[in-house]
Design a protein around this motif. Structure first.
Motif, mmCIF file in Angstrom:
data_model
loop_
_atom_site.group_PDB
_atom_site.id
_atom_site.type_symbol
_atom_site.label_atom_id
_atom_site.label_comp_id
_atom_site.label_asym_id
_atom_site.label_seq_id
_atom_site.Cartn_x
_atom_site.Cartn_y
_atom_site.Cartn_z
ATOM 1 N N GLU A 1 -15.212 14.720 -16.977
ATOM 2 C CA GLU A 1 -13.893 14.337 -17.488
ATOM 3 C C GLU A 1 -12.759 14.879 -16.620
ATOM 4 O O GLU A 1 -11.666 14.311 -16.597
ATOM 5 C CB GLU A 1 -13.720 14.835 -18.924
ATOM 6 N N THR B 1 -14.803 6.136 -14.909
ATOM 7 C CA THR B 1 -15.287 6.601 -16.214
ATOM 8 C C THR B 1 -16.245 7.771 -16.031
ATOM 9 O O THR B 1 -16.677 8.080 -14.906
ATOM 10 C CB THR B 1 -16.035 5.467 -16.943
ATOM 11 N N VAL B 2 -16.593 8.385 -17.133
ATOM 12 C CA VAL B 2 -17.586 9.457 -17.085
ATOM 13 C C VAL B 2 -18.902 8.933 -16.521
ATOM 14 O O VAL B 2 -19.569 9.595 -15.715
ATOM 15 C CB VAL B 2 -17.792 10.069 -18.490
ATOM 16 N N ALA C 1 -11.064 16.831 -21.824
ATOM 17 C CA ALA C 1 -11.726 15.630 -22.341
ATOM 18 C C ALA C 1 -10.901 14.963 -23.435
ATOM 19 O O ALA C 1 -10.954 13.735 -23.607
ATOM 20 C CB ALA C 1 -13.111 15.984 -22.865
ATOM 21 N N GLU D 1 -20.828 15.882 -19.213
ATOM 22 C CA GLU D 1 -19.804 14.885 -19.532
ATOM 23 C C GLU D 1 -18.406 15.502 -19.495
ATOM 24 O O GLU D 1 -17.462 14.881 -18.982
ATOM 25 C CB GLU D 1 -20.075 14.279 -20.912
ATOM 26 N N GLN D 2 -18.260 16.719 -20.000
ATOM 27 C CA GLN D 2 -16.953 17.380 -19.964
ATOM 28 C C GLN D 2 -16.543 17.721 -18.536
ATOM 29 O O GLN D 2 -15.370 17.595 -18.172
ATOM 30 C CB GLN D 2 -16.990 18.645 -20.820
#
Length: 375
Positions: free
Chosen positions: A159, A181-182, A300, A155-156
């Protein structure tokens, strides 16, 4: 002697340009940069470029007889090297005004050289036999080790692409402008684990050019070169000293900051070459803006996005703006635009900008410290 960038311009368009050959991209960018500087070809006595066509062909096509040439080719960071070398040549009296050009038909391949790697090369002997073929599979080696050792999450990493798309959304010239979006990033096609499609650089056509000279010869508000540095590590990624940090990033950055006599608190704007989503993470850490393992969370949390305290890759970068194969020229162009107050996504009050270029897969690096004022 004070060295400045007196002219900077890209080709009329970037993106998909099947009607432009590689040579046309070089010449169009050169024409635009000369016009931007208020100069003509008769003012130019130095030529620098990389690849095919080289500096001799560019000089001939423009009708310039140079007293100094530089064909340094060290990947996408080459143009930062050219700025540094041009500054040294001007100070040494080898030339007075240098034209640096870039043109690359990376997507359409019009007049572009064929890809190839000899079986007797280091890559051909020690990496290709094991399936390491090109940037996506090469860069996975570093990204996966970094994720394992620092705890960077998928997820990071995603980002990074999300943050840069926020900037591209403000830039009409960016190839991809829609906000993402992520979940969009993680839902895009898996190219080579851990990289999804939206974490990989674009493949585009385009070019740019710079005019480097002394302050005395500049004909418009100049951008000052306060410091620069260059370095190299390994021609093949498997031989890096440490997969989680770029030694060339660190060495070139330290040299540039020392020459410019600046600290991190002085930097208003940052451009870090972003061939893949993890490269800006390395840049933030290796330049010393954040500690080891902290860059993913820093991005992030929005610190590099519009409104953040360290605006990063404000044109959208190689992930969303353009990436012809060698991106360094476009990073310099955006830095110059921000310092002039002419950027599409202009950051208020930019007085000092740092540009970090990567060549190959962390093989080479160069750093420039640019400003719209002298200390």
């Amino acid at each position: 002697m004070t060295i400045v960038i007196a002219g900077a311009a890209e080709t009329d368009e970037v993106g998909r340009l099947p009607d432009h050959s590689t040579m046309q991209l070089h010449l169009e960018a050169a024409r635009n940069a000369l016009a931007d500087a208020g100069m003509t070809k008769h003012d130019i006595d130095g030529i620098a470029t990389v690849g095919t066509p080289g500096p001799i062909q560019i000089a001939h096509a423009l009708g310039i007889t140079p007293t100094w040439l530089d064909g340094t080719g060290v990947g996408g960071s080459s143009f930062l090297f050219h700025v540094r070398h041009a500054a040294a040549a001007i100070r040494a009296g080898m030339c007075r005004t240098v034209l640096i050009t870039h043109g690359e038909s990376g997507r359409s391949r019009v007049g572009a050289p064929r890809y190839g790697m000899g079986s007797d090369s280091l890559l051909g002997q020690f990496e290709l036999p094991y399936g390491v073929v090109g940037p996506p599979t090469s860069f996975t080696i570093t990204a996966l080790r970094y994720m394992k050792e620092t705890g960077l999450t998928h997820e990071q990493l995603a980002e990074v692409a999300v943050a840069q798309r926020r900037w591209a959304n403000l830039n009409p010239r960016a190839m991809y402008q829609d906000l993402i979006t992520v979940d969009d990033v993680l839902g895009s096609k898996m190219v080579a684990y851990p990289f999804h499609l939206l974490e990989c650089c674009l493949v585009t056509d385009g070019g740019g050019a710079l005019i480097v000279t002394s302050e005395e010869l500049a004909r418009r508000s100049p951008v000052y070169l306060l410091g620069s540095g260059e370095s190299a590590e390994s021609p093949i990624i498997s031989q890096m000293e440490d997969f989680t940090t770029s030694k060339a990033f660190r060495v070139s950055g330290e040299s540039a900051f020392a020459e410019a006599k600046i600290g991190h608190e002085d930097v208003d704007h940052l451009m870090v070459y972003d061939a893949f989503a993890h490269v800006p993470i390395y840049g933030l850490e290796d330049l010393g803006f954040v500690g080891r393992g902290e860059a993913g969370a820093f991005i992030a949390e929005g610190h590099t996005s519009p409104g953040g305290r360290l605006p990063l890759n404000t044109n959208g970068g190689g992930l969303s703006y353009t990436h012809t194969g060698m991106y360094g020229m476009f990073a310099i162009q955006e830095s110059v635009r921000q310092l002039r107050g002419e950027a599409a996504a202009q950051v208020p009050g930019v007085e000092l900008s740092v540009v970090l270029g990567n060549g190959g897969m962390f093989a080479s690096a160069a750093t420039l410290v640019l400003s719209n004022r002298l200390p």
